[in-house]
Scaffold this motif. Sequence first.
Motif, short mmCIF file in Angstrom:
data_model
loop_
_atom_site.label_atom_id
_atom_site.label_comp_id
_atom_site.label_asym_id
_atom_site.label_seq_id
_atom_site.Cartn_x
_atom_site.Cartn_y
_atom_site.Cartn_z
N ALA A 14 -22.05 -9.49 7.81
CA ALA A 14 -21.13 -10.07 6.50
C ALA A 14 -20.80 -8.80 5.86
CB ALA A 14 -21.65 -10.74 5.86
N PHE A 15 -21.50 -7.73 5.77
CA PHE A 15 -21.17 -6.32 5.07
C PHE A 15 -20.19 -5.61 5.82
CE2 PHE A 15 -22.19 -2.04 3.62
CZ PHE A 15 -21.70 -2.22 2.45
N PHE A 16 -20.41 -5.58 7.19
CA PHE A 16 -19.48 -4.82 8.09
C PHE A 16 -18.15 -5.24 8.04
CE2 PHE A 16 -18.64 -1.96 11.10
CZ PHE A 16 -17.62 -2.56 11.97
N LEU A 17 -18.00 -6.75 7.99
CA LEU A 17 -16.81 -7.38 7.80
C LEU A 17 -16.16 -7.37 6.59
CD1 LEU A 17 -14.76 -9.37 9.47
CD2 LEU A 17 -16.00 -11.43 8.35
N GLN A 18 -16.80 -7.60 5.59
CA GLN A 18 -16.27 -7.40 4.15
C GLN A 18 -15.88 -5.75 4.08
OE1 GLN A 18 -17.78 -5.29 1.43
NE2 GLN A 18 -16.20 -5.93 -0.09
N SER A 19 -16.45 -4.93 4.61
CA SER A 19 -16.22 -3.39 4.29
C SER A 19 -14.86 -3.28 5.15
CB SER A 19 -17.18 -2.60 4.99
OG SER A 19 -18.11 -2.66 4.27
N ALA A 20 -14.71 -3.81 6.28
CA ALA A 20 -13.38 -3.58 7.20
C ALA A 20 -12.09 -4.37 6.56
CB ALA A 20 -13.59 -4.29 8.61
N ILE A 21 -12.46 -5.68 5.80
CA ILE A 21 -11.37 -6.25 5.12
C ILE A 21 -10.88 -5.50 4.04
CG2 ILE A 21 -10.73 -8.59 3.78
CD1 ILE A 21 -12.65 -10.17 6.08
N ALA A 22 -11.73 -5.08 3.35
CA ALA A 22 -11.54 -4.17 1.90
C ALA A 22 -10.52 -3.00 2.44
CB ALA A 22 -12.51 -3.66 1.40
N PHE A 23 -11.04 -2.44 3.47
CA PHE A 23 -10.29 -1.31 3.94
C PHE A 23 -8.84 -1.72 4.31
CE2 PHE A 23 -9.26 2.64 5.56
CZ PHE A 23 -8.44 2.42 6.76
N GLY A 24 -8.65 -2.85 5.06
CA GLY A 24 -7.37 -3.44 5.51
C GLY A 24 -6.38 -3.77 4.31
N VAL A 25 -7.04 -4.58 3.39
CA VAL A 25 -6.42 -4.92 2.24
C VAL A 25 -5.84 -3.87 1.31
CG1 VAL A 25 -6.63 -6.18 -0.04
CG2 VAL A 25 -7.58 -7.18 1.90
N GLY A 26 -6.77 -3.02 1.10
CA GLY A 26 -6.32 -1.50 0.58
C GLY A 26 -5.10 -0.94 1.27
N LEU A 27 -5.07 -0.62 2.43
CA LEU A 27 -4.07 0.11 3.28
C LEU A 27 -2.81 -0.86 2.97
CD1 LEU A 27 -3.37 2.42 5.15
CD2 LEU A 27 -4.25 0.90 7.02
N VAL A 28 -3.05 -2.06 3.32
CA VAL A 28 -1.85 -2.78 3.15
C VAL A 28 -1.06 -2.79 1.72
CG1 VAL A 28 -0.83 -5.24 3.25
CG2 VAL A 28 -2.34 -4.36 4.99
N THR A 29 -1.99 -2.85 0.90
CA THR A 29 -1.45 -2.80 -0.68
C THR A 29 -0.68 -1.52 -0.75
OG1 THR A 29 -3.24 -4.37 -1.29
CG2 THR A 29 -2.35 -3.15 -3.01
N ALA A 30 -1.44 -0.35 -0.53
CA ALA A 30 -0.76 0.77 -0.72
C ALA A 30 0.66 1.14 -0.15
CB ALA A 30 -1.70 1.92 -0.20
N CYS A 31 0.65 0.54 1.46
CA CYS A 31 1.93 0.72 2.19
C CYS A 31 2.88 -0.13 1.49
CB CYS A 31 1.55 0.23 3.58
SG CYS A 31 0.66 1.39 4.57
N VAL A 32 2.71 -1.43 1.21
CA VAL A 32 3.76 -2.49 0.49
C VAL A 32 4.12 -1.65 -0.87
CG1 VAL A 32 3.87 -4.52 -0.57
CG2 VAL A 32 2.92 -4.20 1.55
N GLY A 33 3.37 -1.19 -1.57
CA GLY A 33 3.47 -0.62 -3.04
C GLY A 33 4.50 0.68 -2.81
N ILE A 34 4.21 1.50 -1.62
CA ILE A 34 5.04 2.54 -1.57
C ILE A 34 6.25 2.34 -0.99
CG2 ILE A 34 5.22 4.76 -0.26
CD1 ILE A 34 2.22 5.00 -0.19
N ALA A 35 6.44 1.30 0.02
CA ALA A 35 7.48 0.91 0.58
C ALA A 35 8.65 0.16 -0.23
CB ALA A 35 7.12 0.20 1.73
N TYR A 36 8.07 -0.75 -1.28
CA TYR A 36 9.10 -1.86 -1.75
C TYR A 36 9.27 -1.38 -3.56
CZ TYR A 36 9.14 -4.23 2.35
OH TYR A 36 9.37 -4.63 3.73
N LEU A 37 8.14 -0.85 -4.02
CA LEU A 37 8.50 -0.53 -5.72
C LEU A 37 9.27 0.53 -5.95
CD1 LEU A 37 4.67 -1.76 -6.74
CD2 LEU A 37 6.98 -3.07 -6.63
N PRO A 38 10.07 0.36 -7.10
CA PRO A 38 10.63 1.58 -7.60
C PRO A 38 9.63 2.28 -8.26
CG PRO A 38 11.70 -0.44 -8.68
CD PRO A 38 10.53 -0.67 -7.49
N ILE A 39 10.05 3.47 -8.45
CA ILE A 39 9.02 4.53 -9.25
C ILE A 39 9.13 4.45 -10.70
CG2 ILE A 39 8.03 6.79 -9.14
CD1 ILE A 39 7.26 5.38 -6.75
N ASP A 40 8.41 3.47 -11.27
CA ASP A 40 8.24 3.74 -12.75
C ASP A 40 6.81 3.55 -13.18
OD1 ASP A 40 10.58 0.72 -13.17
OD2 ASP A 40 10.96 2.99 -13.26
#
Length: 97
Positions: A14-40
Amino acid sequence: MASTKVPQTHTTAAFFLQSAIAFGVGLVTACVGIAYLPIDPWQRAFLAISLLFLTTSTFTLAKVVRDKQDEDTVRVRIDEARIDRLMAEHDPFSSVA
């Protein structure tokens, strides 16, 4: 003489899975933010928080992978066997006069 088993700490699935999911969510969030948000300013803050989350999740995932690798090494198993033998042979009442 009864042998006592030394409790071992293992990384749970469970801890291993939670860590992998957290890494994936963080990576996707950063990529979406960089790709789609204007810089304010507030969007920069969003990107900063996302990258911070990604960084902390990366350290957690690296720790889990390292711990899993350490558990599987021969050296660790040999050390555990030595400790088990020493604890089995130790008599705490032999040195009391």
